[in-house]
Write a protein that holds these residues in place. Structure first.
Motif, PDB file in Angstrom:
ATOM      1  N   PRO A  62      17.208 -18.748  -8.703  1.00  7.08           N
ATOM      2  CA  PRO A  62      16.703 -19.563  -7.589  1.00  7.08           C
ATOM      3  C   PRO A  62      16.517 -21.030  -7.975  1.00  7.08           C
ATOM      4  N   ARG A  63      16.734 -21.922  -7.017  1.00  7.40           N
ATOM      5  CA  ARG A  63      16.494 -23.348  -7.270  1.00  7.40           C
ATOM      6  C   ARG A  63      15.108 -23.706  -6.734  1.00  7.40           C
ATOM      7  N   ASN A  64      14.441 -24.648  -7.382  1.00  8.32           N
ATOM      8  CA  ASN A  64      13.076 -25.007  -7.016  1.00  8.32           C
ATOM      9  C   ASN A  64      12.970 -26.243  -6.159  1.00  8.32           C
ATOM     10  N   GLY A  78      27.698 -20.501 -28.564  1.00  5.81           N
ATOM     11  CA  GLY A  78      29.024 -20.789 -29.111  1.00  5.81           C
ATOM     12  C   GLY A  78      29.944 -21.535 -28.152  1.00  5.81           C
ATOM     13  N   TYR A  79      29.454 -21.864 -26.949  1.00  7.89           N
ATOM     14  CA  TYR A  79      30.290 -22.613 -26.012  1.00  7.89           C
ATOM     15  C   TYR A  79      30.290 -24.082 -26.417  1.00  7.89           C
ATOM     16  N   LYS A  80      31.438 -24.561 -26.896  1.00  6.27           N
ATOM     17  CA  LYS A  80      31.497 -25.939 -27.398  1.00  6.27           C
ATOM     18  C   LYS A  80      31.828 -26.933 -26.297  1.00  6.27           C
ATOM     19  N   LYS A  87      34.184 -25.881 -23.092  1.00  2.00           N
ATOM     20  CA  LYS A  87      34.259 -24.448 -22.792  1.00  2.00           C
ATOM     21  C   LYS A  87      33.865 -24.147 -21.348  1.00  2.00           C
ATOM     22  N   CYS A  88      32.873 -24.865 -20.848  1.00  6.73           N
ATOM     23  CA  CYS A  88      32.395 -24.612 -19.484  1.00  6.73           C
ATOM     24  C   CYS A  88      33.527 -24.762 -18.468  1.00  6.73           C
ATOM     25  N   MET A  89      34.362 -25.775 -18.693  1.00  9.33           N
ATOM     26  CA  MET A  89      35.414 -26.063 -17.725  1.00  9.33           C
ATOM     27  C   MET A  89      36.525 -25.014 -17.758  1.00  9.33           C
ATOM     28  N   THR A  90      36.579 -24.207 -18.827  1.00 12.97           N
ATOM     29  CA  THR A  90      37.611 -23.157 -18.849  1.00 12.97           C
ATOM     30  C   THR A  90      37.308 -22.079 -17.807  1.00 12.97           C
ATOM     31  N   CYS A  91      36.106 -22.070 -17.260  1.00 12.79           N
ATOM     32  CA  CYS A  91      35.773 -21.144 -16.169  1.00 12.79           C
ATOM     33  C   CYS A  91      35.393 -21.886 -14.894  1.00 12.79           C
ATOM     34  N   HIS A  92      34.697 -23.011 -15.035  1.00 14.34           N
ATOM     35  CA  HIS A  92      34.100 -23.669 -13.863  1.00 14.34           C
ATOM     36  C   HIS A  92      34.975 -24.736 -13.208  1.00 14.34           C
ATOM     37  N   SER A  93      36.104 -25.098 -13.837  1.00 13.08           N
ATOM     38  CA  SER A  93      36.971 -26.107 -13.218  1.00 13.08           C
ATOM     39  C   SER A  93      37.569 -25.501 -11.947  1.00 13.08           C
ATOM     40  N   HIS A 101      35.914 -16.212 -11.271  1.00 12.63           N
ATOM     41  CA  HIS A 101      34.805 -15.966 -10.341  1.00 12.63           C
ATOM     42  C   HIS A 101      33.574 -16.797 -10.659  1.00 12.63           C
ATOM     43  N   ALA A 102      33.764 -17.915 -11.368  1.00 12.74           N
ATOM     44  CA  ALA A 102      32.647 -18.820 -11.629  1.00 12.74           C
ATOM     45  C   ALA A 102      32.514 -19.790 -10.453  1.00 12.74           C
ATOM     46  N   THR A 103      31.320 -20.324 -10.277  1.00  9.49           N
ATOM     47  CA  THR A 103      31.113 -21.323  -9.226  1.00  9.49           C
ATOM     48  C   THR A 103      31.903 -22.585  -9.586  1.00  9.49           C
ATOM     49  N   PHE A 127      29.133 -33.660 -20.154  1.00  7.32           N
ATOM     50  CA  PHE A 127      28.284 -32.862 -21.051  1.00  7.32           C
ATOM     51  C   PHE A 127      27.304 -32.034 -20.219  1.00  7.32           C
ATOM     52  N   CYS A 128      27.815 -30.890 -19.772  1.00  5.08           N
ATOM     53  CA  CYS A 128      27.128 -30.056 -18.791  1.00  5.08           C
ATOM     54  C   CYS A 128      25.681 -29.735 -19.166  1.00  5.08           C
ATOM     55  N   THR A 129      25.436 -29.508 -20.459  1.00  7.38           N
ATOM     56  CA  THR A 129      24.113 -29.017 -20.856  1.00  7.38           C
ATOM     57  C   THR A 129      23.074 -30.142 -20.904  1.00  7.38           C
TER      58      THR A 129
HETATM   59  C1  HEC Z   1      33.677 -17.142 -19.338  1.00  7.10           C
HETATM   60  C2  HEC Z   1      33.481 -17.933 -18.135  1.00  7.10           C
HETATM   61  C3  HEC Z   1      32.321 -18.911 -18.093  1.00  7.10           C
HETATM   62  C4  HEC Z   1      32.045 -19.908 -18.990  1.00  7.10           C
HETATM   63  C5  HEC Z   1      32.790 -20.269 -20.275  1.00  7.10           C
HETATM   64  C6  HEC Z   1      30.879 -20.579 -18.467  1.00  7.10           C
HETATM   65  N1  HEC Z   1      30.479 -20.004 -17.286  1.00  7.10           N
HETATM   66 FE1  HEC Z   1      28.964 -20.640 -16.085  1.00  7.10          FE
HETATM   67  N2  HEC Z   1      29.284 -19.060 -14.810  1.00  7.10           N
HETATM   68  C7  HEC Z   1      30.337 -18.173 -14.923  1.00  7.10           C
HETATM   69  C8  HEC Z   1      30.308 -17.264 -13.787  1.00  7.10           C
HETATM   70  C9  HEC Z   1      31.297 -16.123 -13.547  1.00  7.10           C
HETATM   71  C10 HEC Z   1      29.196 -17.656 -12.994  1.00  7.10           C
HETATM   72  C11 HEC Z   1      28.752 -17.066 -11.665  1.00  7.10           C
HETATM   73  C12 HEC Z   1      27.804 -15.930 -11.832  1.00  7.10           C
HETATM   74  C13 HEC Z   1      27.616 -15.273 -10.492  1.00  7.10           C
HETATM   75  O1  HEC Z   1      27.151 -15.953  -9.562  1.00  7.10           O
HETATM   76  O2  HEC Z   1      27.941 -14.105 -10.404  1.00  7.10           O
HETATM   77  C14 HEC Z   1      28.584 -18.783 -13.677  1.00  7.10           C
HETATM   78  C15 HEC Z   1      27.468 -19.441 -13.201  1.00  7.10           C
HETATM   79  C16 HEC Z   1      27.030 -20.673 -13.691  1.00  7.10           C
HETATM   80  C17 HEC Z   1      26.028 -21.515 -13.081  1.00  7.10           C
HETATM   81  C18 HEC Z   1      25.225 -21.200 -11.830  1.00  7.10           C
HETATM   82  C19 HEC Z   1      25.815 -21.819 -10.601  1.00  7.10           C
HETATM   83  C20 HEC Z   1      24.902 -21.630  -9.391  1.00  7.10           C
HETATM   84  O3  HEC Z   1      25.264 -22.151  -8.323  1.00  7.10           O
HETATM   85  O4  HEC Z   1      23.858 -20.997  -9.501  1.00  7.10           O
HETATM   86  C21 HEC Z   1      25.911 -22.630 -13.844  1.00  7.10           C
HETATM   87  C22 HEC Z   1      25.001 -23.808 -13.614  1.00  7.10           C
HETATM   88  C23 HEC Z   1      26.833 -22.480 -14.948  1.00  7.10           C
HETATM   89  N3  HEC Z   1      27.486 -21.287 -14.842  1.00  7.10           N
HETATM   90  C24 HEC Z   1      27.000 -23.427 -15.944  1.00  7.10           C
HETATM   91  C25 HEC Z   1      27.803 -23.249 -17.064  1.00  7.10           C
HETATM   92  C26 HEC Z   1      27.837 -24.172 -18.183  1.00  7.10           C
HETATM   93  C27 HEC Z   1      27.038 -25.458 -18.283  1.00  7.10           C
HETATM   94  C28 HEC Z   1      28.730 -23.670 -19.087  1.00  7.10           C
HETATM   95  C29 HEC Z   1      29.093 -24.225 -20.444  1.00  7.10           C
HETATM   96  C30 HEC Z   1      27.992 -24.447 -21.370  1.00  7.10           C
HETATM   97  C31 HEC Z   1      29.276 -22.444 -18.511  1.00  7.10           C
HETATM   98  N4  HEC Z   1      28.658 -22.209 -17.299  1.00  7.10           N
HETATM   99  C32 HEC Z   1      30.268 -21.672 -19.102  1.00  7.10           C
HETATM  100  C33 HEC Z   1      31.296 -18.143 -15.928  1.00  7.10           C
HETATM  101  C34 HEC Z   1      31.332 -18.984 -17.022  1.00  7.10           C
END
Ligand code: HEC
Ligand code: HEC
Length: 153
Positions: A62-64, A78-80, A87-93, A101-103, A127-129
């Motif tokens: 939940p968001r506040n 280990g996500y660099k 690493k984040c962009m390999t799923c979130h891009s 299935h990432a957002t 720098f996502c974090t």
């Molecule tokens: C292996 C794939 C993968 C990687 C790598 C990954 N994520 Fe995710 N992330 C997901 C998935 C899938 C979801 C969605 C979970 C769901 O809603 O079921 C998610 C959800 C999120 C959310 C929540 C979005 C929302 O609207 O609530 C955030 C923020 C997020 N990730 C940030 C990051 C960050 C920052 C990194 C890197 C440090 C990262 N993720 C790396 C797969 C990944």
């Protein structure tokens, strides 16, 4: 000119006085720095306290408040993120989000500080974090009575 000199002297005097006063206040408190770690000694402890575990992966937390960077609902061990890889962009891009299935990263993440829309994530969002943090089931170090507004609940 003379007036300005007097002003500077008075300002200097006030600064010195405040400094001395806060020094006295600290000495009265015992002059000790209290750390968040508490009274656990660094030396002599035969074992480090157990580390809290990552919270189990979930479908978003939940968001506040509006504009809150969503919390990361999965571990990121280990996500660099560096000059060569993110690493984040390999799923979130936008190009990967469908299969992973990432957002998708927010539209706001393509805008640079001059308001120009870029075709990839903006350097100021790289720098996502800096803004997004994963969660552990740990006792908060500092009490917090913040309550979210009704509109985001
Ligand atoms: C292996 C794939 C993968 C990687 C790598 C990954 N994520 Fe995710 N992330 C997901 C998935 C899938 C979801 C969605 C979970 C769901 O809603 O079921 C998610 C959800 C999120 C959310 C929540 C979005 C929302 O609207 O609530 C955030 C923020 C997020 N990730 C940030 C990051 C960050 C920052 C990194 C890197 C440090 C990262 N993720 C790396 C797969 C990944
Ligand atoms: C400067 C802070 C900041 C950085 C850096 C940042 N974000 Fe965000 N992010 C936010 C904020 C604030 C929001 C919510 C408001 C919005 O959509 O802009 C958000 C929203 C999101 C969302 C949810 C989008 C949705 O549709 O709900 C995802 C996913 C996300 N960010 C992933 C990332 C990833 C991956 C990175 C790194 C490439 C990143 N963010 C870098 C602040 C940031």
């Amino acid at each position: 000119m003379k007036k300005r000199l007097w002003l500077i002297m008075w300002a200097a005097l006030v600064i010195v006085a405040v400094g001395a006063w806060s020094g006295v206040a600290m000495a009265q408190e015992g002059g000790e720095v209290r750390s968040l770690r508490g009274a656990v000694p660094l030396e002599g402890a035969d074992q480090a306290p157990e580390m809290a575990r990552w919270m189990p992966d979930s479908h978003g937390l939940p968001r506040n408040y509006l504009q809150q960077p969503p919390l990361i609902p999965h571990h990121i061990e280990g996500y660099k993120i560096d000059l060569r890889q993110n690493k984040c962009m390999t799923c979130h891009s936008w190009s990967k989000a469908k299969e992973t299935h990432a957002t998708k990263i927010s539209l706001t993440h393509f805008r640079n500080r001059f308001g120009t829309e870029l075709s990839d994530v903006s350097p100021q969002r790289y720098f996502c974090t800096q803004c997004h943090v994963p969660q552990k089931d740990a006792k908060p170090l500092v009490d917090n009575s913040f309550k979210p507004v009704d509109s985001v609940m």
